[in-house]
Design a protein around this motif. Structure first.
Motif, mmCIF file in Angstrom:
data_model
loop_
_atom_site.group_PDB
_atom_site.id
_atom_site.type_symbol
_atom_site.label_atom_id
_atom_site.label_comp_id
_atom_site.label_asym_id
_atom_site.label_seq_id
_atom_site.Cartn_x
_atom_site.Cartn_y
_atom_site.Cartn_z
ATOM 1 N N LEU A 77 0.818 -1.216 0.000
ATOM 2 C CA LEU A 77 0.000 0.000 0.000
ATOM 3 C C LEU A 77 0.850 1.264 0.000
ATOM 4 O O LEU A 77 0.325 2.359 -0.085
ATOM 5 C CB LEU A 77 -0.923 0.015 1.226
ATOM 6 C CG LEU A 77 -1.932 -1.117 1.345
ATOM 7 C CD1 LEU A 77 -2.799 -0.940 2.574
ATOM 8 C CD2 LEU A 77 -2.803 -1.200 0.117
ATOM 9 N N LEU A 249 -3.880 7.558 -4.213
ATOM 10 C CA LEU A 249 -4.705 6.433 -4.671
ATOM 11 C C LEU A 249 -3.992 5.547 -5.691
ATOM 12 O O LEU A 249 -4.609 4.728 -6.350
ATOM 13 C CB LEU A 249 -6.039 6.919 -5.262
ATOM 14 C CG LEU A 249 -7.018 7.533 -4.270
ATOM 15 C CD1 LEU A 249 -8.261 8.020 -4.982
ATOM 16 C CD2 LEU A 249 -7.408 6.533 -3.202
ATOM 17 N N GLU A 251 -1.888 3.175 -5.070
ATOM 18 C CA GLU A 251 -1.924 1.779 -4.639
ATOM 19 C C GLU A 251 -3.184 1.098 -5.171
ATOM 20 O O GLU A 251 -3.152 -0.051 -5.604
ATOM 21 C CB GLU A 251 -1.828 1.661 -3.114
ATOM 22 C CG GLU A 251 -2.904 2.307 -2.274
ATOM 23 C CD GLU A 251 -2.845 3.830 -2.254
ATOM 24 O OE1 GLU A 251 -1.785 4.383 -2.535
ATOM 25 O OE2 GLU A 251 -3.881 4.457 -1.971
ATOM 26 N N LEU A 252 -4.274 1.867 -5.169
ATOM 27 C CA LEU A 252 -5.550 1.322 -5.626
ATOM 28 C C LEU A 252 -5.511 1.047 -7.126
ATOM 29 O O LEU A 252 -5.905 -0.026 -7.587
ATOM 30 C CB LEU A 252 -6.641 2.341 -5.298
ATOM 31 C CG LEU A 252 -8.042 1.805 -5.260
ATOM 32 C CD1 LEU A 252 -8.173 0.790 -4.161
ATOM 33 C CD2 LEU A 252 -9.006 2.944 -5.024
ATOM 34 N N LEU B 148 -11.377 -1.242 0.165
ATOM 35 C CA LEU B 148 -10.603 -0.256 -0.602
ATOM 36 C C LEU B 148 -11.477 0.280 -1.749
ATOM 37 O O LEU B 148 -11.495 1.490 -2.026
ATOM 38 C CB LEU B 148 -9.351 -0.933 -1.159
ATOM 39 C CG LEU B 148 -8.105 -0.119 -1.425
ATOM 40 C CD1 LEU B 148 -7.625 0.577 -0.171
ATOM 41 C CD2 LEU B 148 -6.995 -1.024 -1.946
ATOM 42 N N MET B 151 -13.984 2.515 -0.318
ATOM 43 C CA MET B 151 -13.358 3.796 0.009
ATOM 44 C C MET B 151 -13.403 4.715 -1.203
ATOM 45 O O MET B 151 -13.781 5.882 -1.118
ATOM 46 C CB MET B 151 -11.923 3.537 0.442
ATOM 47 C CG MET B 151 -10.988 4.719 0.443
ATOM 48 S SD MET B 151 -9.359 4.146 1.002
ATOM 49 C CE MET B 151 -8.321 5.085 -0.079
ATOM 50 N N LEU B 152 -13.056 4.146 -2.356
ATOM 51 C CA LEU B 152 -13.053 4.914 -3.601
ATOM 52 C C LEU B 152 -14.479 5.301 -3.991
ATOM 53 O O LEU B 152 -14.762 6.460 -4.320
ATOM 54 C CB LEU B 152 -12.410 4.057 -4.687
ATOM 55 C CG LEU B 152 -12.067 4.723 -5.996
ATOM 56 C CD1 LEU B 152 -10.910 5.671 -5.792
ATOM 57 C CD2 LEU B 152 -11.689 3.660 -7.010
#
Lengths: 320, 344
Positions: A77, A249, A251-252, B148, B151-152
């Protein structure tokens, strides 16, 4: 349980599902290209392709490292924070020349990777938590080093960001070269096989006498170094060090690219071609939504849905 | 451990063969590990607070303490939900976004009355929590990736509601909602009372109800829990729903306190909440945890933040470095303590 129902299902359906899991991402990219060619004005221009590719290059580079980490059944992350750290350090040391500043960036990134890897390999902390600490701490450090955006006027950095060879930007060339290199490492080297074995089953790898800790540490260091490369390239393109929002963001996006590309989160398998295609898919999706005047918030929601859909589709793949 | 030579059990143990000596030492060090695990955070909190009140005149003042209590309240409510999720062995990374979303929804809803302002964030954030839970429990997806994505998605939803963050909804002065957030009772701010009430409730639920037993059972060993007849999926769905609900409530109360729904809040809050829970002695691997520990964890984080602010010359970025380092240290210590207990 899912396995059993899968086996009793007609063969055609099983095959279709497997085909979709491996090649679906390419089909998705192709479909988005066709749809955009039809509905988006000025889509089929060299200029547009160039812009899209330059934008996606840093994501691809980060996703390559993420794919390796996920291959060991881990996750990192802290990649966004490492990008921000790279931006800060580049900005601070650029006065000494581009190369020295890059060396310091590499040192910082290696330090972060080493810390992540040591926490995972030696202390036995779960990867999410180990890297979560550096996700926040790393960005904090980036902000301590460089509290705000700083314009960078350095010709060699600028040419790194916007230069090209025969019309192909450096960014794209670097991303492509790194993708080939990582794919080679995964497929053709002992290290790659060890990495996949660890992801498949860490206890088994340990029993087989593989250097588990060493491989894990190298994987996290490589991931951090790749994130740092992406951070430097993004900084070069922006011509500014931006510790606040660079890599936010990321990592996402990287995890999404990896998962959409057919690499299971359970480790033991890495699909580099799919990872690159996954990053391109997300980029095209975002570009499509933005070009049709949908606000950024919608692209976030769309990305969230794509992530869940991809993970859902990949469910039950790999081990278990 | 062997420093106390005068102690009778150790002396006898050292005469006896090693196989027998081991259990004596292990029972003792296991007790010590458990003690550190459960009360380490309280001890550190006490020491840090004492040192801070000696070092800074402005630390132990009534104003500063009540400020710290109020600003801790919102994080504490989020950490309460996170405690339940982590005890089941899961993790919820969506709480920061849900906190922001809850605040915006409360502020937006406040023009349609207090009831809407309170129920809307609870309903929407609770629903997102249920979706998280369904995906984790029924589809068996990894909790971190599901949350996650949430979250987005929740941040996207929040931005869509506020015209990409350009609109700020205000909460009218004098309304019940404003009173709930800004007023105080018996010298303590209302959000602090609400937080204390929720923690008492949370402790009772986790310790004294069948649902609480299921939460521990699922986190301890999911397969064993299923064999014992614990409703694993339902328990998981409920904890994620609870986490979403509490994050939304905390956001709504925070908006009431600030008198507006601020869109930039909540980023990094998931880490703060997870840190607080872990510092408070809850194991990230699940099965073991204390609601009271999470409250201590939140207070410890806020006291450290306050000290950093008091030093003044350090800017807020250091807070991130310190909390990241702090989390790393606590997790290392916890893993080490846990391993000792397992090995012995």
């Amino acid at each position: 349980m899912a396995e059993a129902t899968l086996r009793t299902a007609p063969l055609d359906r099983t095959r279709l599902v497997q085909w979709l899991q491996t090649y679906g991402v390419y089909a998705g990219v192709a479909a988005l290209l066709v749809v955009n060619a039809v509905i988006t004005p000025h889509f089929l221009t060299a200029e547009n392709f160039r812009t899209q590719a330059v934008q996606v290059a840093p994501v691809i580079i980060v996703a390559l490292g993420m794919a390796l980490v996920i291959g060991t059944e881990g996750v990192d992350l802290s990649v966004g924070a490492v990008m921000a750290l790279a931006a800060s350090v580049t900005a601070l040391y650029l006065g000494y020349g581009l190369l020295p500043s890059l060396l310091v960036v590499a040192l910082f990134a290696a330090g972060v990777g080493l810390a992540n890897g040591a926490l995972v390999a030696f202390v036995g902390v779960q990867p999410i938590v180990a890297t979560l600490a550096l996700m926040v701490g790393g960005r904090g450090l980036a902000l301590v080093l460089l509290p705000q955006l700083k314009d960078l006027r350095n010709p060699s950095l600028a040419s790194l960001g916007s230069g090209d060879v025969l019309g192909v930007p450096y960014l794209i060339l670097i991303a492509a070269a790194l993708a080939l290199l990582v794919a080679f490492v995964v497929r053709r080297t002992t290290f790659g096989r060890q990495l996949l074995a660890i992801g498949d089953s860490r206890p088994a790898a340990q029993l087989a006498g593989l250097p588990v800790r060493r491989v894990l540490i190298i994987v996290y260091v490589v991931c951090a170094l790749l994130a740092a490369v992406a951070g430097v390239l993004a900084t070069a393109r922006l011509r500014a060090g931006d510790p606040t929002s660079l890599g936010n963001l990321m990592e996402l996006s990287a995890i999404t690219a990896v998962v959409v590309g057919g690499t299971p989160l359970t480790g033991g398998r890495v699909n580099i071609g799919g990872t690159v295609a996954g990053a391109v898919l997300i980029q095209l999706l975002t570009a499509t939504l933005i070009k049709h005047d949908l606000p950024p918030s919608w692209t976030q929601i769309a990305q969230a849905i794509v992530i869940v859909a991809a993970v859902y589709a990949a469910r039950g793949r790999g081990k278990r | 451990m062997t420093t106390t030579n005068t102690d009778v059990p150790v002396t006898t143990a050292s005469i006896e063969p090693p196989q027998d000596a081991h259990p004596v030492g292990s029972a003792r060090s296991e007790r010590l590990s458990a003690l550190v695990q459960q009360h380490g955070a309280s001890a550190v909190l006490l020491i840090v607070s004492m040192v801070a009140s000696f070092s800074f005149d402005s630390f132990a003042t009534g104003d500063n303490i009540s400020n710290m209590a109020t600003s801790s309240a919102f994080l504490a409510i989020v950490a309460l939900g996170m405690t339940f999720v982590i005890v089941t062995g899961g993790i919820d990374l969506s709480v920061g976004s849900l906190f922001a979303l809850g605040g915006v929804l409360a502020a937006w809803g406040s023009r349609h009355g207090t009831l809407v302002a309170l129920l809307l964030p609870l309903a929407v954030c609770g629903l997102i929590g249920v979706v998280n839970g369904l995906l984790v429990a029924r589809s068996r997806l990894a909790p971190f990736i599901v949350t996650l994505a949430a979250m987005l998605g929740a941040r996207g939803l929040m931005l869509a509601l506020t015209d990409e963050g350009a609109d700020t909804y205000l909460i009218g002065k004098g309304s019940f909602l404003a009173e709930l957030g800004q007023g105080s009772t018996l010298g303590l701010a209302n959000p602090v009372w609400i937080t204390l009430g929720l923690f008492v409730g949370g402790a009772v639920v986790l310790r004294r109800t069948r649902f609480g037993q299921h939460v521990y059972a699922v986190g301890g060993n999911e397969d064993a829990a299923a064999l014992m007849g614990a409703p694993v999926a339902r328990t998981k769905i409920l904890v994620y729903a609870l986490s979403g609900l509490l994050a939304g409530l905390a956001g709504a109360l925070n908006a009431a306190w600030l008198a507006s729904g601020v869109t930039i809040l909540g980023s990094g809050m998931e880490l703060e909440a997870i840190s607080a829970v872990v510092i408070g002695g809850t194991l990230l691997t699940g099965g073991l945890g204390y609601v009271s520990g999470s409250l201590v964890g939140v207070l410890l984080l806020k006291v450290i933040q306050n000290v950093i602010n008091q030093i003044g010359s350090l800017d807020s970025s250091y807070q991130q470095v310190v909390s990241g380092a702090f989390l790393a240290v606590v997790v290392i210590a916890q893993t080490w303590l846990g391993r000792r207990r397992q090995l012995m």
